[in-house]
Design a protein around this motif. Structure first.
Motif, PDB file in Angstrom:
ATOM      1  N   GLY A   1       0.807  -1.377  -0.155  1.00 13.05           N
ATOM      2  CA  GLY A   1       0.035   0.091   0.034  1.00 13.05           C
ATOM      3  C   GLY A   1       0.953   1.426   0.072  1.00 13.05           C
ATOM      4  O   GLY A   1       0.428   2.426  -0.528  1.00 13.05           O
ATOM      5  N   ALA A   2       2.017   1.205   0.618  1.00 14.06           N
ATOM      6  CA  ALA A   2       2.886   2.383   0.754  1.00 14.06           C
ATOM      7  C   ALA A   2       3.406   2.843  -0.382  1.00 14.06           C
ATOM      8  O   ALA A   2       2.956   4.093  -1.006  1.00 14.06           O
ATOM      9  N   PRO A   3       4.017   2.079  -1.385  1.00 17.50           N
ATOM     10  CA  PRO A   3       4.286   2.362  -2.733  1.00 17.50           C
ATOM     11  C   PRO A   3       3.224   2.882  -3.677  1.00 17.50           C
ATOM     12  O   PRO A   3       3.379   3.684  -4.534  1.00 17.50           O
ATOM     13  N   ALA A   4       2.081   1.988  -3.387  1.00 20.19           N
ATOM     14  CA  ALA A   4       0.922   2.300  -4.207  1.00 20.19           C
ATOM     15  C   ALA A   4       0.496   3.920  -4.111  1.00 20.19           C
ATOM     16  O   ALA A   4       0.272   4.796  -4.839  1.00 20.19           O
ATOM     17  N   MET A   5       0.569   4.149  -2.632  1.00 20.76           N
ATOM     18  CA  MET A   5       0.099   5.686  -2.181  1.00 20.76           C
ATOM     19  C   MET A   5       0.945   6.554  -2.793  1.00 20.76           C
ATOM     20  O   MET A   5       0.642   7.717  -3.196  1.00 20.76           O
ATOM     21  N   VAL A   6       2.311   6.458  -2.764  1.00 18.88           N
ATOM     22  CA  VAL A   6       3.286   7.121  -3.121  1.00 18.88           C
ATOM     23  C   VAL A   6       3.067   7.794  -4.541  1.00 18.88           C
ATOM     24  O   VAL A   6       3.200   8.849  -5.037  1.00 18.88           O
ATOM     25  N   ASP A   7       2.835   6.829  -5.439  1.00 21.55           N
ATOM     26  CA  ASP A   7       2.387   7.154  -6.652  1.00 21.55           C
ATOM     27  C   ASP A   7       1.278   7.588  -6.957  1.00 21.55           C
ATOM     28  O   ASP A   7       0.952   8.603  -8.124  1.00 21.55           O
ATOM     29  N   THR A   8       0.162   7.534  -6.168  1.00 21.13           N
ATOM     30  CA  THR A   8      -1.182   8.204  -6.294  1.00 21.13           C
ATOM     31  C   THR A   8      -0.987   9.701  -5.938  1.00 21.13           C
ATOM     32  O   THR A   8      -1.197  10.770  -6.641  1.00 21.13           O
ATOM     33  N   ILE A   9      -0.124   9.811  -4.990  1.00 16.52           N
ATOM     34  CA  ILE A   9       0.208  11.299  -4.335  1.00 16.52           C
ATOM     35  C   ILE A   9       1.040  11.977  -5.463  1.00 16.52           C
ATOM     36  O   ILE A   9       0.840  13.223  -5.552  1.00 16.52           O
ATOM     37  N   GLY A  10       1.820  11.346  -6.132  1.00 17.45           N
ATOM     38  CA  GLY A  10       2.757  11.892  -7.216  1.00 17.45           C
ATOM     39  C   GLY A  10       1.919  12.066  -8.424  1.00 17.45           C
ATOM     40  O   GLY A  10       2.399  12.762  -9.341  1.00 17.45           O
ATOM     41  N   GLY A  11       0.786  11.422  -8.538  1.00 16.62           N
ATOM     42  CA  GLY A  11      -0.274  11.711  -9.752  1.00 16.62           C
ATOM     43  C   GLY A  11       0.228  10.783 -11.071  1.00 16.62           C
ATOM     44  O   GLY A  11      -0.197  10.709 -12.040  1.00 16.62           O
ATOM     45  N   THR A  12       1.220   9.521 -10.759  1.00 12.96           N
ATOM     46  CA  THR A  12       1.389   8.648 -11.835  1.00 12.96           C
ATOM     47  C   THR A  12       0.143   7.810 -11.885  1.00 12.96           C
ATOM     48  O   THR A  12      -0.181   7.508 -13.044  1.00 12.96           O
ATOM     49  N   VAL A  13      -0.374   7.526 -10.875  1.00 13.67           N
ATOM     50  CA  VAL A  13      -1.878   6.541 -10.844  1.00 13.67           C
ATOM     51  C   VAL A  13      -2.970   7.521 -10.280  1.00 13.67           C
ATOM     52  O   VAL A  13      -2.665   7.441  -8.946  1.00 13.67           O
ATOM     53  N   PRO A  14      -3.810   8.240 -10.554  1.00  6.69           N
ATOM     54  CA  PRO A  14      -4.558   9.051  -9.892  1.00  6.69           C
ATOM     55  C   PRO A  14      -5.468   8.543  -9.238  1.00  6.69           C
ATOM     56  O   PRO A  14      -6.103   9.155  -8.356  1.00  6.69           O
ATOM     57  N   VAL A  15      -6.001   7.445  -9.195  1.00  7.85           N
ATOM     58  CA  VAL A  15      -7.000   6.646  -8.438  1.00  7.85           C
ATOM     59  C   VAL A  15      -6.316   5.557  -7.433  1.00  7.85           C
ATOM     60  O   VAL A  15      -5.563   4.918  -7.739  1.00  7.85           O
ATOM     61  N   ILE A  16      -6.882   5.252  -6.232  1.00  7.85           N
ATOM     62  CA  ILE A  16      -6.195   4.235  -5.344  1.00  7.85           C
ATOM     63  C   ILE A  16      -7.655   3.844  -4.580  1.00  7.85           C
ATOM     64  O   ILE A  16      -8.425   4.408  -4.127  1.00  7.85           O
ATOM     65  N   PHE A  17      -7.401   2.200  -4.238  1.00  3.99           N
ATOM     66  CA  PHE A  17      -8.095   1.642  -3.270  1.00  3.99           C
ATOM     67  C   PHE A  17      -6.863   1.406  -2.311  1.00  3.99           C
ATOM     68  O   PHE A  17      -6.216   0.545  -2.751  1.00  3.99           O
TER      69      PHE A  17
END
Length: 320
Positions: A184-200
């Motif tokens: 979850g931590a690396p997924a959130m990093v990329d969502t915060i950075g805008g690489t992947v705009p949506v997250i569960f």
């Protein structure tokens, strides 16, 4: 022979075998295998327990992170560990109750490879977006996904989040692209950075980023609203019923550990989880402590295996 050892031998000679096992344990460091990178919800629970076990038992209890493979890497390592009580495994629902429906062959048996110690926490997941995403609610997100024509992506760092995401897609008809991460931590990093705009993501570790306005929550996956986000609707309230999912985390040992040691582990971990400071720490992260008996945890695994099998088949979830 020193006096302390002599007294221990005398004590052990007078005790039943189960009590002897309890009296001698632990006599060396313990490791707790976590199948995710540091920083996520599972890691947080493991470290909260490890620190207090170290204090109470005067033996080092260390967390060993083994991420990857939808928790298969960590689970296999735990299943192959010596059944002596010196290896614990912190599993999430996907490890034991989802993976059997997703893999033709697993490197462990979800039931036969482990001895449940205690369920630890329940936690909802949250659907969130990068603040740059124009959607302010689920309805607008669905419209945006339709407009993007299958190009709008969502990140997930664990299988429960993927199950939530794919269930959301199946229930809403949204065409979203799933992007997997090792936690979850690396997924959130990329969502915060805008690489992947949506997250569960699990609500607990996501809360700090929500409070910091680094991501915007649109809905929670539980049947009722979270006290931490009282103004954020459930998916059902947002117009997407049928996605009431709450993830869980629990402690296990490899199968074959002496029952007396499992009982001792259960009693001490449950005691720790019920400490006010621990409950407050975890509740502040969206987690609800649900510690109980090994038998109760075993029943949860059994029941959820049936439930998630139905959800996974209905949603058509596949492991790529």
């Amino acid at each position: 022979m020193n006096t302390k050892r002599a007294l221990l031998l005398i004590l052990c000679a007078c005790l039943p075998l189960a009590s002897v096992a309890q009296a001698r344990y632990p006599s060396k460091p313990i490791r707790i295998i976590v199948p995710f990178p540091p920083g996520g919800g599972t890691d947080t629970v493991a470290r909260a327990v490890a620190a207090r076990l170290t204090d109470s038992w005067k033996q080092a209890v260390v967390v060993e992170n083994k991420p990857g493979g939808n928790t298969l890497i960590g689970a296999e390592a735990a299943a192959r560990a010596a059944p002596d009580g010196y290896t614990l495994f912190v599993a999430i629902d996907s490890t034991l109750a989802m993976n059997p429906s997703l893999y033709a062959k697993l490197p462990y048996d979800p039931v036969a490879s482990f001895s449940p110690v205690t369920l630890a926490i329940h936690m909802p997941m949250v659907l969130a977006v990068n603040p740059s995403v124009k959607a302010q609610n689920v309805k607008e997100l669905l419209a945006l996904a339709k407009q993007e024509g299958g190009k709008l992506a969502y990140a997930h760092g664990a299988l429960p989040a993927q199950v939530a995401g794919e269930s959301f897609k199946a229930s809403s008809g949204a065409d979203l692209l799933a992007v997997p991460y090792k936690g979850g931590a690396p997924a959130m990093v990329d969502t915060i950075g805008g690489t992947v705009p949506v997250i569960f993501d699990a609500l607990g570790p996501a809360m700090a980023h929500i409070k910091g306005n680094k991501v915007r929550p649109l809905a929670v996956t539980s049947a009722t609203r979270s006290p931490l986000l009282p103004d954020v609707p459930t998916l059902a309230e947002a117009g997407v019923p049928g996605v009431a999912l709450v993830t869980w985390i629990g402690f296990l040992t490899p199968a074959g550990v002496d029952k007396a040691i499992v009982t001792k582990l259960n009693q001490e971990i449950v005691r720790i989880l019920q400490l006010r400071e621990v409950r407050d720490q975890l509740s502040g992260m969206g987690m609800t402590v649900v510690a109980g008996t090994p038998e109760q945890f075993a029943q949860t695994i059994k029941d959820d295996t049936v439930k998630f099998s139905r959800i996974i088949k209905s949603a058509g979830i596949r492991i790529e």
